[in-house]
Enzyme design. Structure first.
Site, PDB file in Angstrom:
ATOM      1  N   SER A 143       1.005  -1.186   0.055  1.00  0.00           N
ATOM      2  CA  SER A 143       0.007   0.220   0.117  1.00  0.00           C
ATOM      3  C   SER A 143       0.854   1.243   0.051  1.00  0.00           C
ATOM      4  O   SER A 143       2.124   1.088   0.335  1.00  0.00           O
ATOM      5  CB  SER A 143      -0.927   0.124   1.238  1.00  0.00           C
ATOM      6  N   TYR A 156      -3.062   0.215  10.634  1.00  0.00           N
ATOM      7  CA  TYR A 156      -2.885  -0.354   9.377  1.00  0.00           C
ATOM      8  C   TYR A 156      -1.643   0.062   8.853  1.00  0.00           C
ATOM      9  O   TYR A 156      -1.007  -0.627   8.005  1.00  0.00           O
ATOM     10  CB  TYR A 156      -3.917   0.309   8.460  1.00  0.00           C
TER      11      TYR A 156
END
EC number: 1.3.1.87
Length: 280
Positions: A143, A156
Site C-alpha cells: 500500500s 494499518y
C-alpha cells in the site's frame, strides 16, 4: 503472447476489488487460479463465474490449516503451484492513537496484524513446499501506507510497513529458489473493509476515502480502478520477464510517491486540526 500462460497462481482475498481484478487478469492471460476467500457468498460467486479456470477454497488467512488446505486443493485441481499472491487485507479507517481506546488498540492490533501480516506469513509457509518444487514466486500486496503516514491509522500503517520487512526477509531466506516481491497500489474504489474489532466491518474504504480528493493529489490525475494495478503482478509472476527481481516492491501509485500523501505539516494534535474537529 501471454507472460503467464499455463501457470497456476494461488491468491488470497479474491472476492472483490483488486483480488477480483487479478483473478480476471490471470485467467485472461491463460493461468489457472486458486483462491482462498473468507466470504462464503463471494466464494460461491467466484466458482460460478470462472468455472474450470478457478479452484475456490472458503477459509480464513489467519488459519494455517486453511492456507495449507488452499494450497493442497489448488495443486489437486491443477497439478502444481507457480505463484502465491498474498492479497487479503483489511483497513482501519484512519483511526488514530488519539481516538482509539486501549481496548480498540489491543483488539484492533491483533486483527489488523493478523490479517495483513500474519496471514501473509502463514500463506507463504503453506505455499513453500509447492513453490520450492516449481521454483516459483511470491507476490504480496502492499500500500502507499507501506511508505507514508496519513494513508491509514497507526494500526494499518504499522501492518503495511511490517509487510515490507517481511518481503525483504523472505526474499533473502528463499533465494535462489523462490523470488519474493511486492506491489504497492494507492487507493482505489473497492470493497476493502474495516476491522470487526473496531466496529468497521460493514464500512468499505470508499465510505471514508473521497475518490475525487484522491484524484486531485495524484500527479497522473485520474482515479485508478482495480484492473489498472494488475500489470505489475503479471510481470512479477512471469519467469521469462522476471529473472532478476527479488525483494523488490513496485510502487503503483499514479505518481503519489513523488509528492506524498498530505500537503499540510500539521498532525492530528495541531491547534488547527483541533479547532476543525471541535467545529464538527
Amino acid at each position: 503472447m501471454s507472460w503467464i500462460k499455463d501457470q497456476v497462481i494461488l491468491l488470497t482475498g479474491g472476492g472483490s476489488g483488486l483480488g477480483l481484478a487479478l483473478i480476471e487478469r490471470f485467467i485472461a492471460e491463460g493461468a489457472k487460479v486458486g483462491v482462498l476467500e473468507l466470504s462464503a457468498e463471494k466464494a460461491t460467486a467466484l466458482a460460478h463465474c470462472f468455472g474450470n479456470d478457478i479452484c475456490v477454497i472458503h477459509g480464513d488467512v489467519v488459519s494455517f490449516e486453511d492456507n495449507e488446505r488452499a494450497v493442497a486443493e489448488t495443486v489437486r485441481c491443477f497439478g502444481k503451484l507457480d505463484c502465491f499472491v498474498g492479497n487479503a487485507g483489511i483497513w482501519d479507517h484512519k483511526i488514530s492513537l488519539l481516538d482509539a481506546s486501549p481496548e480498540q488498540i489491543d483488539k484492533g492490533f491483533d486483527e489488523l496484524m493478523g490479517v495483513n501480516l500474519k496471514g501473509y506469513i502463514l500463506g507463504a509457509k503453506a505455499a513453500l513446499p509447492a513453490l520450492t518444487a516449481s521454483e516459483g514466486s511470491m507476490i504480496f500486496t502492499l500500500s502507499n501506507s507501506s511508505w507514508f503516514s496519513g494513508g491509514g491509522g497507526v494500526l494499518y500503517t504499522a501492518s503495511k510497513h511490517g509487510a515490507v520487512g517481511m518481503i525483504r526477509q523472505l526474499a533473502y531466506e528463499l533465494a535462489p529458489v523462490i523470488r519474493v516481491n511486492g506491489v504497492a497500489p494507492c487507493g482505489m474504489p473497492s470493497d476493502l473493509r474495516g476491522a470487526a474489532s473496531l466496529s468497521q466491518q460493514d464500512r468499505c474504504i470508499t465510505d471514508n476515502l473521497s475518490l475525487e480528493s484522491l484524484s486531485a493529489i495524484l500527479p497522473l490525475q485520474f482515479i485508478p480502478q482495480p484492473k489498472d494495478f494488475t500489470g505489475p503482478y503479471v510481470m512479477l509472476a512471469s519467469r521469462a520477464n522476471n529473472r532478476t527481481l527479488t525483494g523488490v516492491m513496485i510502487t503503483a501509485d499514479a505518481g503519489l510517491s513523488i509528492r506524498g500523501i498530505r500537503q499540510t505539516t500539521a498532525g492530528v494534535m495541531s491547534p488547527t486540526k483541533k479547532e476543525s474537529s471541535d467545529d464538527r
